[in-house]
Design a protein around this motif. Structure first.
Motif, short mmCIF file in Angstrom:
data_model
loop_
_atom_site.label_atom_id
_atom_site.label_comp_id
_atom_site.label_asym_id
_atom_site.label_seq_id
_atom_site.Cartn_x
_atom_site.Cartn_y
_atom_site.Cartn_z
N ASP A 34 0.83 -1.21 0.00
CA ASP A 34 0.00 0.00 0.00
C ASP A 34 0.86 1.26 0.00
OD1 ASP A 34 -2.28 -1.44 -0.14
OD2 ASP A 34 -2.77 -1.31 2.00
N GLY A 35 1.99 1.20 0.69
CA GLY A 35 2.91 2.35 0.73
C GLY A 35 3.48 2.65 -0.65
N MET A 36 3.86 1.58 -1.36
CA MET A 36 4.38 1.76 -2.73
C MET A 36 3.32 2.40 -3.61
SD MET A 36 6.47 -1.62 -4.05
CE MET A 36 5.13 -2.76 -3.87
N VAL A 37 2.13 1.82 -3.53
CA VAL A 37 1.04 2.30 -4.41
C VAL A 37 0.70 3.75 -4.07
CG1 VAL A 37 -1.40 1.97 -4.97
CG2 VAL A 37 0.11 -0.02 -4.79
N ARG A 38 0.60 4.05 -2.77
CA ARG A 38 0.26 5.43 -2.35
C ARG A 38 1.26 6.44 -2.94
NH1 ARG A 38 -1.34 3.82 2.52
NH2 ARG A 38 0.79 3.92 3.32
N ALA A 39 2.53 6.06 -2.94
CA ALA A 39 3.57 6.98 -3.43
C ALA A 39 3.39 7.30 -4.92
CB ALA A 39 4.94 6.37 -3.20
N THR A 40 2.78 6.39 -5.66
CA THR A 40 2.61 6.63 -7.10
C THR A 40 1.42 7.54 -7.38
OG1 THR A 40 1.12 4.75 -7.46
CG2 THR A 40 3.49 4.32 -7.65
N GLY A 41 0.45 7.56 -6.45
CA GLY A 41 -0.77 8.34 -6.69
C GLY A 41 -1.67 7.69 -7.72
N ILE A 42 -1.46 6.44 -8.02
CA ILE A 42 -2.26 5.71 -9.02
C ILE A 42 -3.04 4.62 -8.28
CG2 ILE A 42 -2.10 4.22 -11.08
CD1 ILE A 42 0.60 5.66 -11.68
N GLU A 43 -4.26 4.32 -8.77
CA GLU A 43 -5.08 3.30 -8.10
C GLU A 43 -4.39 1.93 -8.12
OE1 GLU A 43 -6.01 5.62 -10.38
OE2 GLU A 43 -8.14 5.29 -10.79
#
Ligand code: SF4
Length: 509
Positions: A447-456
């Motif tokens: 979730d941390g990786m995904v959050r950093a991208t700003g992409i769903e």
């Protein structure tokens, strides 16, 4: 005489601590520009994406009558000379840098694949990615009586496409055959009068469009456009075919059911930090991953350092969020061949020591947070931690990784070994920490990786982290076509989308 080309940018992504085995096949670049020196433009495009593949390189150029190509083993500026570039004259060109798995490094597998048919119906193909139904396609060709079929997925695709192209336009041929290709492909097709870019319906591997003075270009990474003085236009959409010819640019849909599944590896590791992925700057995303990491796993320390170069943006982000200062912890020798391309462990051992020299003045007696992008087997990180302690004199080493733990293999074109070789597939975080000799260890959460991208989250492939493969891999797929396919097939004996399966027929012991 080899072309002298200064490094235009330290492309960085593979400079990290535990990068010694991660490879991807490959980089593609193409340009449609009658009147321009298309082979030289392609040369510099490939040169800017050397980090995506160093085993072989090739360029094919086309004119209305013919397609001519040159391929060779080694780096771009080893393969091409002034003489070869001058011979490669045409209105359009495609190029390819290949990464290959150990043992599969041979000139026959260098791309672009060039096939001849009747006059005016030649084609060349350059592919980044990996098909997972190559065996089916191979069997289909055999059933039609084809002989001497090369065993790479790219060559099989080119042969199937050529058969259709003999009786149709290239656009019709692509629309007919590509829905039968299952897997990851971002590829370029060159004909006598067109340059075509195609991206699989999941858009797993990147592919972008650039423009310069009315001429169009395609590249695996948008950073290549800046290097050749071109501007970034947009990405080729998942499931899209984009045709560049004398009429400009036209777009067609391969599939109406396209759903992006970007490879997360591109975001934290593969792509250059100055490239755009999903229209976002990779560098900024990596800094944000570092910030997420600091929030998830704070620790008291004197300095934050990164493993150059791929760990640096995340280290800067970690320092920013933690309030602890960032410092350079190593001097990197940028002119030592990158360790991960070396096939022998002995060279790799030497490579790490030759490549990173700890800055003892900064490190001696200090508590250090060491940020890197990933750990695959753990052996390189273990050496770096030892370097920091033995040579750098650090008191504590806290390892923080801007990716999650890699526990599953990739079937879509990234080579980091089988499950047996992945340290996180076989050991707990505590055991890995002990193995690398660190005082603490933390992987950034998914979730941390995904959050950093700003992409769903649904727009990513995260299979090597969570075992949720967006394309089903069945045991009928990939028999003994090549060493790479063999490795995948052997993996499939252990698990098929999370379920234990039997051993595929036809595999050797
Ligand atoms: Fe990328 Fe991992 Fe998915 Fe392979 S499995 S495409 S490396 S995210």
């Amino acid at each position: 005489m080899p072309i002298e080309a200064e490094p235009l940018f330290d492309s960085g992504p593979q400079g990290g601590g535990d990068d010694a085995r991660i490879g991807e096949n490959c980089a593609v670049f193409g340009v449609y520009a009658p009147g321009l020196d298309v082979s030289r433009v392609t040369f510099f495009g490939l040169f800017s994406m050397q980090h995506r593949g160093q085993e072989s390189s090739g360029i094919a150029v086309s004119n209305p009558e013919w397609i001519v190509s040159h391929t060779g083993m080694g780096l771009v500026n080893q393969v091409f000379t002034e003489k070869t570039l001058k011979m490669l004259k045409g209105a359009a060109a495609i190029g390819h840098n290949r990464y290959s798995t150990t043992g599969a490094s041979k000139i026959e597998n260098a791309q672009p694949v060039v096939l001849d048919s009747e006059p005016g119906k030649h084609l060349a193909l350059a592919h980044n990615g990996n098909l997972i139904n190559t065996a089916e396609l191979y069997a289909e060709l055999r059933a039609k009586g084809a002989n001497h079929i090369p065993t790479t997925d790219s060559a099989v695709m080119a042969r199937i496409l050529l058969e259709s192209y003999k009786t149709k336009s290239i656009e019709e041929a692509i629309l007919e055959v590509f829905p039968r290709f299952t897997g990851a492909y971002s590829l370029l097709v060159l004909t006598n009068d067109k340059l075509i870019a195609v991206r699989d319906p999941l858009g797993i591997r990147p592919l972008s469009i650039g423009k310069r003075n009315g001429h169009y270009m395609f590249a695996s990474e948008s950073a290549a456009f800046a290097v050749v003085g071109s501007e970034y236009l947009r990405e080729v959409e998942p499931g899209e075919m984009v045709v560049a010819d004398d009429n400009g640019l036209t777009s067609h849909r391969l599939s109406e059911e396209s759903k992006p599944h970007h490879c997360m590896f591109e975001f934290f590791y593969f792509s250059r930090p100055d490239s755009l992925l999903a229209d976002k700057l990779v560098y900024k995303i990596r800094v944000k991953m570092g910030r997420e990491l600091a929030r998830e796993a704070p620790v008291e320390a004197d300095w934050i350092i990164g493993v150059p170069d791929s760990g640096t943006p995340a280290a800067i982000g970690y320092a920013d969020a933690s309030g602890i200062k960032y410092a350079e912890g190593f001097v990197k020798n940028r002119y030592v061949g990158r360790t991960f391309i070396e096939p022998l462990q002995t060279f790799r051992d030497l490579g790490v020591r030759m490549k990173l020299n700890p800055l003892t003045e900064t490190l001696d007696g200090k508590r250090i947070v060491l940020v890197d992008d990933s750990i695959v087997r753990g052996s390189t990180m273990r050496k770096i931690v030892r370097l920091l302690r033995d040579i750098g004199g650090v008191k504590e080493v806290h390892v923080r990784l801007s990716s999650s733990a890699i526990r599953h293999p990739c079937y879509y074109g990234v080579d980091f070994g089988t499950r047996r070789e992945l340290i996180a597939a076989n050991r707990t975080e505590e055991e890995i920490c002990e193995f690398i000799g660190a005082d603490s260890l933390h992987y950034l959460s998914i979730d941390g990786m995904v959050r950093a991208t700003g992409i769903e989250k649904e727009k990513f492939c995260l299979a090597c982290f969570n075992n949720e493969y967006p394309l089903k891999f069945t045991r009928q797929m990939n028999l003994q076509l090549s060493e790479k396919s063999m490795k995948f097939a052997l993996e499939a004996t252990e698990v098929e989308n999370g379920e234990e399966v039997g051993r595929p027929a036809g595999l050797p012991d």
